[in-house]
Design an enzyme around this catalytic site. Sequence first.
Site, PDB file in Angstrom:
ATOM      1  N   PHE A 156      35.313  26.265  -9.950  1.00 32.17           N
ATOM      2  CA  PHE A 156      35.077  24.987 -10.866  1.00 32.17           C
ATOM      3  C   PHE A 156      35.964  25.414 -12.101  1.00 32.17           C
ATOM      4  CE2 PHE A 156      32.975  22.344 -14.085  1.00 32.17           C
ATOM      5  CZ  PHE A 156      33.393  20.956 -13.634  1.00 32.17           C
TER       6      PHE A 156
ATOM      7  N   ASN B  12      23.173  20.326  -9.114  1.00 29.82           N
ATOM      8  CA  ASN B  12      23.664  21.659  -9.154  1.00 29.82           C
ATOM      9  C   ASN B  12      22.916  22.531  -9.487  1.00 29.82           C
ATOM     10  OD1 ASN B  12      25.587  23.497  -9.498  1.00 29.82           O
ATOM     11  ND2 ASN B  12      27.151  22.597 -10.627  1.00 29.82           N
TER      12      ASN B  12
ATOM     13  N   HIS C 191      22.189  25.589 -10.941  1.00 31.49           N
ATOM     14  CA  HIS C 191      23.174  26.508 -11.494  1.00 31.49           C
ATOM     15  C   HIS C 191      22.789  28.085 -11.282  1.00 31.49           C
ATOM     16  CE1 HIS C 191      25.181  23.203 -13.515  1.00 31.49           C
ATOM     17  NE2 HIS C 191      24.024  23.079 -14.019  1.00 31.49           N
TER      18      HIS C 191
ATOM     19  N   THR D 246      -3.813  -5.209   0.672  1.00 30.73           N
ATOM     20  CA  THR D 246      -3.163  -3.964   0.723  1.00 30.73           C
ATOM     21  C   THR D 246      -4.063  -3.056   1.702  1.00 30.73           C
ATOM     22  OG1 THR D 246      -4.397  -2.808  -1.008  1.00 30.73           O
ATOM     23  CG2 THR D 246      -2.024  -3.884  -1.399  1.00 30.73           C
TER      24      THR D 246
ATOM     25  N   LYS E  59       0.776  -1.122  -0.192  1.00 28.41           N
ATOM     26  CA  LYS E  59      -0.049  -0.082   0.121  1.00 28.41           C
ATOM     27  C   LYS E  59       1.025   1.100   0.041  1.00 28.41           C
ATOM     28  CE  LYS E  59      -4.387   0.820   0.450  1.00 28.41           C
ATOM     29  NZ  LYS E  59      -5.364  -0.024  -0.519  1.00 28.41           N
TER      30      LYS E  59
END
Length: 308
Positions: A170, A260, A262, A57, A12
């Site tokens: 970077f 990332n 940006h 379920t 479930k």
Amino acid sequence: MAVVLAGHQYGKAENRVVRFQRDTPRHEIVDLNVTSTLRGDFADAYLSGDQGKVLPTDSQKNTIYAFAKEGPAGQGMAKGIVAVEAYALDLARHFVEETGPVTGARIDVDSYRWERAVVGGRGHDHTWVRAGGEVRTAAVTVSGDGPDRQTHVVAGLKDLTLLKSTGSAFEGFLVDGYTTLEPAQDRVMATSLVAQWRYDATCLTDGFDFDAAHDAVRAVLVAQFATVHSLALQQTLWHMGRAAVESVPGVVEVRLAAPNKHHFLYDLQRFGVENAGEVFHADDRPYGLIQAVVADEDAPAAPLAWER
Ligand SMILES: O=c1[nH]c(=O)c2[nH]c(=O)[nH]c2[nH]1
């Protein structure tokens, strides 16, 4: 050609459980999204439609809500849901131990944060404001019997949004014929972190403080993001994962996924305006997606802990 049922599991999904504790005038709230997944030989249900081994379920849903009140077999859960990991452990063990055909169970829990409404300078007794964003997660897997029993607890968080306005670069990356990115010595770094960490068996003893361990890992992740002078998001993730494994007892493996997010310096030079790293365009897609798995080399791997 022979076609076979090559795999199956069922449960479930997304039971929204809101549990209050109201024994005193100052109420507590726990707000969860709980998913059960049962494993075993339920092939007959698929192949011939025989439901004899299938715990509905709907029954799983009822168990999830009942355990939010009283824990396993009415043992009483004086403090309601103590830690989401402990609640998930109780549920997973219950399905494996009490339901014959079930040989394995996985319980996934997302936990939403509420903060007390501040009224007259004080946190209100029974009114909260939903804290947006970050979600605490837990995934507990119990499988097998006796000496074959495996129990795994993976805790985590998602949508923890972090940003630093300097201390990130970077540069020195591989350049090919399609590379246009300029090296950056000083850039904005931001992410919406998904972190999951696996506890070892020492944490399965009664009374292990999953809440304190969660807070400790979260604090270490945030501190590393802030203090490591980042040469890339990859390097930051390595430091975050390593620090968590090294500094929080019982944590043996950390999995991190970091988009990332940006932030591009906006070109104001076109208008004769200087922009010394002050005005950025926050882009939402596409985004780099950086992932890492950091583990204690001496701890046995546990692929089942991660099987969804
Ligand atoms: O931290 C980063 N890692 C990369 O792999 C990458 N690639 C990119 O274009 N920018 C960045 N930033």
